[in-house]
Design a protein around this motif. Structure first.
Motif, PDB file in Angstrom:
ATOM      1  N   ASP A  10      55.840 -42.937 -44.485  1.00  0.00           N
ATOM      2  CA  ASP A  10      56.493 -43.174 -43.193  1.00  0.00           C
ATOM      3  C   ASP A  10      56.193 -44.564 -42.648  1.00  0.00           C
ATOM      4  O   ASP A  10      57.049 -45.183 -42.019  1.00  0.00           O
ATOM      5  CB  ASP A  10      56.007 -42.131 -42.169  1.00  0.00           C
ATOM      6  CG  ASP A  10      56.569 -40.754 -42.452  1.00  0.00           C
ATOM      7  OD1 ASP A  10      57.727 -40.668 -42.883  1.00  0.00           O
ATOM      8  OD2 ASP A  10      55.850 -39.768 -42.238  1.00  0.00           O
ATOM      9  N   VAL A  13      58.759 -47.229 -43.598  1.00  0.00           N
ATOM     10  CA  VAL A  13      60.183 -47.082 -43.259  1.00  0.00           C
ATOM     11  C   VAL A  13      60.650 -48.121 -42.229  1.00  0.00           C
ATOM     12  O   VAL A  13      61.713 -48.731 -42.415  1.00  0.00           O
ATOM     13  CB  VAL A  13      60.473 -45.644 -42.786  1.00  0.00           C
ATOM     14  CG1 VAL A  13      61.890 -45.537 -42.222  1.00  0.00           C
ATOM     15  CG2 VAL A  13      60.295 -44.672 -43.946  1.00  0.00           C
ATOM     16  N   GLU A  17      63.852 -50.690 -42.654  1.00  0.00           N
ATOM     17  CA  GLU A  17      64.962 -50.695 -41.692  1.00  0.00           C
ATOM     18  C   GLU A  17      65.123 -52.058 -41.037  1.00  0.00           C
ATOM     19  O   GLU A  17      66.246 -52.504 -40.781  1.00  0.00           O
ATOM     20  CB  GLU A  17      64.729 -49.611 -40.641  1.00  0.00           C
ATOM     21  CG  GLU A  17      64.869 -48.197 -41.210  1.00  0.00           C
ATOM     22  CD  GLU A  17      64.568 -47.118 -40.191  1.00  0.00           C
ATOM     23  OE1 GLU A  17      63.780 -47.391 -39.249  1.00  0.00           O
ATOM     24  OE2 GLU A  17      65.114 -46.004 -40.329  1.00  0.00           O
ATOM     25  N   PRO A  46      59.456 -40.782 -47.901  1.00  0.00           N
ATOM     26  CA  PRO A  46      60.213 -41.223 -46.729  1.00  0.00           C
ATOM     27  C   PRO A  46      61.035 -42.485 -46.978  1.00  0.00           C
ATOM     28  O   PRO A  46      62.155 -42.614 -46.479  1.00  0.00           O
ATOM     29  CB  PRO A  46      59.116 -41.448 -45.681  1.00  0.00           C
ATOM     30  CG  PRO A  46      58.043 -40.476 -46.057  1.00  0.00           C
ATOM     31  CD  PRO A  46      58.049 -40.480 -47.558  1.00  0.00           C
ATOM     32  N   VAL A  47      60.472 -43.419 -47.751  1.00  0.00           N
ATOM     33  CA  VAL A  47      61.207 -44.655 -48.045  1.00  0.00           C
ATOM     34  C   VAL A  47      62.424 -44.373 -48.914  1.00  0.00           C
ATOM     35  O   VAL A  47      63.505 -44.939 -48.709  1.00  0.00           O
ATOM     36  CB  VAL A  47      60.272 -45.693 -48.708  1.00  0.00           C
ATOM     37  CG1 VAL A  47      61.079 -46.806 -49.372  1.00  0.00           C
ATOM     38  CG2 VAL A  47      59.331 -46.289 -47.666  1.00  0.00           C
ATOM     39  N   CYS A  50      65.173 -42.951 -46.746  1.00  0.00           N
ATOM     40  CA  CYS A  50      65.798 -44.005 -45.945  1.00  0.00           C
ATOM     41  C   CYS A  50      66.745 -44.848 -46.801  1.00  0.00           C
ATOM     42  O   CYS A  50      67.868 -45.159 -46.392  1.00  0.00           O
ATOM     43  CB  CYS A  50      64.722 -44.882 -45.315  1.00  0.00           C
ATOM     44  SG  CYS A  50      65.356 -46.269 -44.353  1.00  0.00           S
TER      45      CYS A  50
END
Length: 309
Positions: A10, A13, A17, A46-47, A50
């Motif tokens: 996380d 991320v 972004e 999580p990456v 995304c």
């Protein structure tokens, strides 16, 4: 610039972004999916999640040193590789691949807290200020030349989760500032003073075992630094209790052995420590839910005089 982004949890991320708002990310490299839950279903990092949302190709090498991965990466012809909490050490062929090098977003004010868990250890050690450093990556562990820094305050009540969220945002902002300076030709590099380096080793379960002979603030810092995971813990008559929140108890503390339960109140239970006592306010028993100590006490007996282990 053609950028390859490497990151996994996380924390990484926001960096990805942020890059997507101003730069061309041609590939994301992340750790392999891991099984989670009772069904052991593979869950994307999580990456990865995304990247897929944004339609970016994803590669998940078991080991980045594998020749097949290095050649695949070379095929993307990156101008720069940006790394935030990836989880593997990059080899020289990768470090030397991009024209503008490999830049890492590190969660401390280097050279302090090199290693796997800089945010946790900054809280455990009682620091009041930490921060983000962007750096050129080199062969050693977090030893490359520093680029930009951004301080982040650690508030007295901040847990690891609180600091993690603030640092993730600061890391994303600093990564963009670093690339802006690079494109403007104003970026300078500073060699680290290796004699001032400190090490932040990986957090293990045993890191969280509370030593009640230590001072109250030291124990509170340990609890904060490991909240929410893996959590500080102690044992009550053979049962492991994870401790998520505690505060210093009254000034006038009776004579007792360290780790002895001194009092049970509506608020929680008080435990003798090295320089007074702590009131345990939030905990979790094995197989149970995280809850306030007063809720736990309504369903469990906690006796004074017992020594926690």
């Amino acid at each position: 610039m053609r950028i390859v982004f490497m990151g996994t949890p996380d924390f990484a991320v926001p960096s990805l972004e942020a890059l997507l708002t101003k730069h061309e990310v041609v590939l994301v490299v992340t750790q392999p999916d891991k099984p989670k839950g009772r069904g052991k279903k593979l869950v994307p990092t999580p990456v990865k999640a995304c990247a897929l949302e944004h339609g970016i190709p994803v590669v998940q090498p078991e080991k980045v040193r594998e020749e097949a991965f290095v050649e695949e990466l070379r095929g993307y012809a990156p101008d720069l590789i940006a790394v935030t909490a990836f989880g593997q050490i990059l080899t020289e062929p990768i470090l030397n691949m991009p024209q503008y090098g490999c830049i890492n977003v590190h969660g401390s004010l280097l050279p302090k807290y090199r290693g796997a868990a800089p945010m946790q250890w900054s809280i455990i050690d009682g620091e009041t200020v930490t921060g983000i450093t962007t750096m050129y990556m080199a062969k050693g562990l977090d030893s490359g030349d520093m680029l930009l820094k951004k301080e982040v305050e650690i508030l007295p009540e901040d847990t690891f989760q609180d600091l993690h969220d603030k640092m993730a945002k600061a890391g994303a902002e600093l990564l963009l500032e670093t690339l802006d300076a690079m494109e403007a030709g104003t970026l300078t590099r500073e060699e680290q003073d290796h004699d001032k380096a400190t090490y932040a080793p990986m957090i293990t379960k045993e890191t969280g075992h509370i030593d009640w002979s230590k001072g109250g603030q030291e124990i509170i810092n340990l609890i904060r630094g490991l909240n929410p995971a893996p959590a500080a813990y102690t044992e009550y008559e053979g049962e492991v209790l994870k401790i998520f929140r505690a505060e210093k108890w009254q000034e006038d503390v009776p004579e007792a052995a360290c780790s002895e339960i001194l009092a049970v109140t509506k608020k929680g239970f008080a435990v003798k420590c090295g320089d007074g006592a702590l009131m345990v306010l939030e905990l979790q028993a094995r197989g149970g839910k995280r809850m306030s100590a007063d809720a736990y006490l309504r369903g469990h007996e906690v006796k004074t005089g017992v020594l926690l282990q």
